[in-house]
Design an enzyme around this catalytic site. Structure first.
Site, short mmCIF file in Angstrom:
data_model
loop_
_atom_site.label_atom_id
_atom_site.label_comp_id
_atom_site.label_asym_id
_atom_site.label_seq_id
_atom_site.Cartn_x
_atom_site.Cartn_y
_atom_site.Cartn_z
N ARG A 56 0.84 -1.20 0.00
CA ARG A 56 0.00 0.00 0.00
C ARG A 56 0.88 1.25 0.00
O ARG A 56 1.96 1.26 0.57
CB ARG A 56 -0.90 -0.02 1.23
N ASN A 66 7.91 0.90 0.71
CA ASN A 66 8.02 -0.28 -0.14
C ASN A 66 8.92 -0.09 -1.35
O ASN A 66 9.41 -1.07 -1.91
CB ASN A 66 6.62 -0.72 -0.60
N ARG A 115 -5.41 -2.39 -6.50
CA ARG A 115 -6.39 -2.63 -5.44
C ARG A 115 -7.36 -1.45 -5.32
O ARG A 115 -7.03 -0.31 -5.68
CB ARG A 115 -5.68 -2.88 -4.11
N SER A 124 -7.56 -1.42 6.75
CA SER A 124 -7.85 -2.58 5.89
C SER A 124 -6.93 -3.73 6.27
O SER A 124 -5.73 -3.53 6.51
CB SER A 124 -7.65 -2.22 4.42
N SER A 126 -4.95 -7.47 5.69
CA SER A 126 -4.31 -8.23 4.60
C SER A 126 -5.29 -9.22 4.00
O SER A 126 -5.34 -9.39 2.78
CB SER A 126 -3.08 -8.97 5.13
N GLN A 147 5.42 -10.79 2.54
CA GLN A 147 5.51 -9.45 3.11
C GLN A 147 6.60 -8.65 2.42
O GLN A 147 7.75 -9.09 2.32
CB GLN A 147 5.80 -9.55 4.61
N ARG A 205 15.20 -18.59 36.49
CA ARG A 205 15.44 -18.03 35.15
C ARG A 205 16.34 -18.98 34.35
O ARG A 205 17.46 -19.28 34.79
CB ARG A 205 16.11 -16.66 35.25
#
Length: 457
Positions: A56, A66, A115, A124, A126, A147, A205
């Site tokens: 997007r 991106n 889109r 929105s 995925s 991704q 631990r």
């Protein structure tokens, strides 16, 4: 309160699904869900498989992240290259609402799904975006949602994950990474409030060596059958995880992630099928790469040009590593013969003056480059090329390694495999030379590791 959409979904919860009870399959090291799988897995072996990368344009953390350059490659270019070179998809798609992202995606070999505005909002999910794609492309039986912000994804990760579906019948496969983080309950009211441990006993631990850690989604990819997607699931049915190494699990959300990711991808990223260790020749434009293109004219008719001292050092570095360097002067930006001779003497490399003929400039440059390659019995995979304008586009596409300075023309930037942070005449050649040598070193190291592995078999 966190922001929610009209449908009640929270931003950032795009991939969350209801947890399904898990049991261990004796014949498989991966956990398998108790839900029985349908015939859709058999169908996935016969019908087309698509890779779908969601990109997007409205990223809030890093605007247009991106397509921002990461280690010389647009961020989305890293995953497109891995998806295409995996050679398991019938097609690779980028779903975007932004024209510039679509332009970059096409330049890297992906198809573009435009889109709608309805699935391009901040809230929105995925899944909604994937479902829009599957409605318009019902021919695909399996979708792999990759991704865009996972630049250390390799083709073998995709290949091995898909085999879990095609050979073992899983309906969904997703990537995870093992983390060794101690988690604590969040305290919302600080008044007399105490926190509680979530995954450890503070009195006992565990040391890292004795604790296997926890498996966390790293978001690199999600394989799912069309049947599951139609049921509003990306993870479900007979499902299994695919564990990736921490060095390959890189995500980028905010600016502070960028420099860390850049160092990681230079060391662990996938750089394509071309073997950089075989690069034997660097071709470099004089004007627009070595020089910034400025020409000084003197009254006696002489020309003058300048270059960065680091670029001279870069040429010497490459020569020491067995890479021949040839400088090219195009007919549109000629330099005087005396100046070319002086440049060749100073830099210790051939300066090639292009032949002026009636052919188009692109064809002329290709002809000259292929002539040089033929004389040296080289193929395109053996050549590194740095150019800056439209005449260089085809050479940039074909060369095993290619680059442009930061101020190159857009057509050249799209065609190149690497975009320098430095401008022409200001160290761009040195930057590309360092990139070449880094990849050669990495490739040699991998070859040595492969040799060791073979000997230990």
């Amino acid at each position: 309160m966190p922001k929610t959409c009209k449908n009640g979904k929270r931003p950032g919860s795009e991939l969350s699904q209801d947890t399904i009870p898990q049991k261990r399959n004796r014949n498989n090291k991966h956990p398998v869900s108790e839900v029985s799988h349908s015939s859709s897995c058999e169908e996935s072996k016969k019908k087309p498989i698509a890779a779908l990368i969601l990109a997007r344009g409205g990223s809030k953390g890093i605007p247009l992240k991106n397509i921002k350059m990461l280690a010389g490659v647009p961020l989305i270019g890293w995953v497109i290259r891995a998806a295409k070179d995996a050679e398991v998809f019938d097609s690779v798609w980028v779903s975007t609402d932004h024209d510039e992202i679509g332009k970059v995606a096409k330049a890297w070999g992906a198809q573009v799904h435009k889109r709608s505005a309805e699935v391009s909002q901040d809230c929105s999910s995925s899944l909604e975006t994937i479902q829009e794609f599957t409605r318009e492309h019902p021919e695909f039986a399996v979708i792999c949602n990759i991704q865009a912000t996972s630049p250390c994804l390799h083709p073998e990760h995709i290949q091995e994950a898909l085999e879990l579906m095609t050979k073992q019948g899983f309906e969904s496969v997703f990537a995870v990474v093992r983390r060794h983080h101690f988690r604590w309950e969040e305290v919302k009211n600080r008044v007399n409030a105490c926190t509680k441990p979530l995954n450890l006993d503070p009195a006992r631990r565990p040391c890292r060596q004795k604790w296997k850690g926890e498996l966390c989604e790293n978001g690199s990819f999600y394989f799912a059958t069309r049947d599951l997607i139609d049921k509003n699931l990306l993870q479900g049915g007979k499902m299994v995880y695919y564990e990736m190494k921490p060095e390959n699990s890189v995500d980028i959300d905010v600016d502070i992630d960028w420099p860390v990711a850049e160092q990681r991808v230079l060391r662990y990223g996938y750089f394509g099928k071309d073997k950089p260790e075989v690069v034997k020749l660097l071709l470099c434009n004089v004007m627009g790469c070595l020089s910034d293109g400025t020409i000084s004219l003197f009254a006696n008719g002489d020309d003058e040009m300048s270059y960065h001292y680091r670029d001279q050092a870069a040429i010497n570095m490459l020569k020491k590593e067995g890479v021949e360097v040839i400088l090219m002067s195009s007919r549109d930006y000629p330099i005087q013969a005396a100046l070319a001779d002086k440049l060749a003497e100073r830099l210790g490399c051939l300066v090639k003056q292009e032949v002026d003929n009636e052919m188009q400039e692109v064809d002329n440059k290709m002809q000259e480059v292929e002539k040089l390659m033929k004389e040296r019995e080289l193929e395109w995979k053996d050549v590194a090329y740095i150019g800056n304008d439209g005449a260089d586009v085809e050479c940039l596409k074909l060369a095993g390694l290619s680059a442009v300075p930061e101020d190159a023309l857009e057509t050249a930037r799209i065609a190149a495999k690497y975009t320098c942070r430095n401008a022409a005449g200001h160290g761009a050649v040195m930057e590309f030379a360092e990139h070449i040598l880094l990849l050669k070193k990495k490739a040699k190291s991998q070859m040595e590791q492969d040799r060791i592995n073979r000997n230990n078999v």
